[in-house]
Design a protein around this motif. Structure first.
Motif, mmCIF file in Angstrom:
data_model
loop_
_atom_site.group_PDB
_atom_site.id
_atom_site.type_symbol
_atom_site.label_atom_id
_atom_site.label_comp_id
_atom_site.label_asym_id
_atom_site.label_seq_id
_atom_site.Cartn_x
_atom_site.Cartn_y
_atom_site.Cartn_z
ATOM 1 N N ARG A 207 4.879 16.292 0.335
ATOM 2 C CA ARG A 207 4.428 15.396 1.391
ATOM 3 C C ARG A 207 5.511 14.376 1.687
ATOM 4 O O ARG A 207 6.493 14.251 0.962
ATOM 5 C CB ARG A 207 3.180 14.611 0.950
ATOM 6 N N SER A 208 5.263 13.610 2.719
ATOM 7 C CA SER A 208 6.056 12.419 3.001
ATOM 8 C C SER A 208 5.249 11.225 2.520
ATOM 9 O O SER A 208 4.012 11.222 2.625
ATOM 10 C CB SER A 208 6.339 12.296 4.499
ATOM 11 N N GLU B 19 0.840 -1.199 0.000
ATOM 12 C CA GLU B 19 0.000 0.000 0.000
ATOM 13 C C GLU B 19 0.874 1.248 0.000
ATOM 14 O O GLU B 19 1.988 1.245 0.505
ATOM 15 C CB GLU B 19 -0.933 0.024 1.214
ATOM 16 N N LEU B 20 0.324 2.308 -0.583
ATOM 17 C CA LEU B 20 0.944 3.623 -0.620
ATOM 18 C C LEU B 20 0.287 4.485 0.455
ATOM 19 O O LEU B 20 -0.946 4.503 0.581
ATOM 20 C CB LEU B 20 0.734 4.254 -1.999
ATOM 21 N N PHE B 21 1.115 5.205 1.226
ATOM 22 C CA PHE B 21 0.639 6.096 2.275
ATOM 23 C C PHE B 21 1.230 7.484 2.047
ATOM 24 O O PHE B 21 2.323 7.610 1.502
ATOM 25 C CB PHE B 21 1.111 5.613 3.657
ATOM 26 N N SER B 22 0.536 8.519 2.526
ATOM 27 C CA SER B 22 1.119 9.862 2.519
ATOM 28 C C SER B 22 0.755 10.570 3.808
ATOM 29 O O SER B 22 -0.219 10.217 4.483
ATOM 30 C CB SER B 22 0.651 10.672 1.303
ATOM 31 N N ILE C 257 -1.875 8.490 5.875
ATOM 32 C CA ILE C 257 -3.160 8.024 5.363
ATOM 33 C C ILE C 257 -2.883 7.001 4.269
ATOM 34 O O ILE C 257 -2.103 7.260 3.349
ATOM 35 C CB ILE C 257 -3.974 9.190 4.767
ATOM 36 N N GLY C 258 -3.546 5.842 4.337
ATOM 37 C CA GLY C 258 -3.415 4.837 3.298
ATOM 38 C C GLY C 258 -4.262 5.207 2.096
ATOM 39 O O GLY C 258 -5.393 5.674 2.248
ATOM 40 N N HIS C 259 -3.728 4.995 0.901
ATOM 41 C CA HIS C 259 -4.455 5.349 -0.311
ATOM 42 C C HIS C 259 -5.137 4.154 -0.970
ATOM 43 O O HIS C 259 -5.655 4.269 -2.080
ATOM 44 C CB HIS C 259 -3.524 6.084 -1.281
ATOM 45 N N GLY C 260 -5.165 3.006 -0.291
ATOM 46 C CA GLY C 260 -5.966 1.877 -0.744
ATOM 47 C C GLY C 260 -5.440 1.160 -1.962
ATOM 48 O O GLY C 260 -4.236 1.125 -2.219
#
Length: 187
Positions: A120-121, A15-18, A38-41
């Motif tokens: 962002r991170s 998963e990708l998070f930011s 926050i996870g981007h699903g």
């Protein structure tokens, strides 16, 4: 070199998070992320792709027109993904500087403005069975956006490219892994 099939990795899931820049970055592959992430699903079947675009200036000698040296003039690291879930955090990531809010009738609205800087991170978790690899990008930004299909038979998807910039330590990103094979041949 030994041919060792158990050292071949497949990114089965992840998963990708930011998070806002300045959020606490992970220091290993498995510790829970800071609550700001926050996870981007779901992403499409291509997962997340790491890309490098290096420019090299070849130095050619007079004798025999032979390349005798090269100097790297640019090195760009990016990650590409196509987000499949239509949710507020994905819309705000895809439309940098825009925000999702409610209107007078308690419906949701996205007021899209011209793209703005939105550093962002990011964290990308990659899982292959018990092996976890984590990519921590302290300073990144969505710099490219692809076509969003709105048609019968297609998923509405949000293709993005994240460009990595050096963080305060000069790092583009850090990779962590629980993979013991990373330590093979390292003294």
């Amino acid at each position: 070199m030994t041919l060792t099939a158990s050292e071949v990795r497949v990114a089965i899931t992840g998963e990708l998070f930011s998070a806002p820049q300045g959020s606490t970055m992970p220091a290993d592959a498995t510790t829970a992320l800071d609550a700001a992430f926050i996870g981007h699903g779901y992403t499409d079947e291509n997962g997340v792709a790491e890309n490098w675009d290096d420019s090299v200036d070849n130095k050619v000698a007079w004798q025999n027109a032979t390349i005798v040296r090269a100097s790297r003039t640019e090195s760009l690291a990016t990650f590409r993904a196509t987000l499949l879930q239509t949710r507020g955090s994905n819309l705000e990531l895809f439309y940098p500087g825009s925000s999702v809010s409610t209107n007078a009738t308690d419906e949701w609205k996205l007021e899209v403005v011209p793209a703005q800087a939105d550093p962002r991170s990011f964290v990308i978790n990659i899982v292959d069975g018990a092996i976890v690899t984590r990519i921590a990008i302290g300073n990144g930004e969505v710099t490219e956006r692809g076509e969003v299909p709105h048609r019968n038979g297609d998923v509405t998807a949000y293709p993005i490219t994240i460009t990595c910039y050096p963080d305060d330590a000069g790092l583009l990103f850090t990779k962590y892994s629980t993979d013991a094979a990373w330590g093979i041949d390292i003294a």
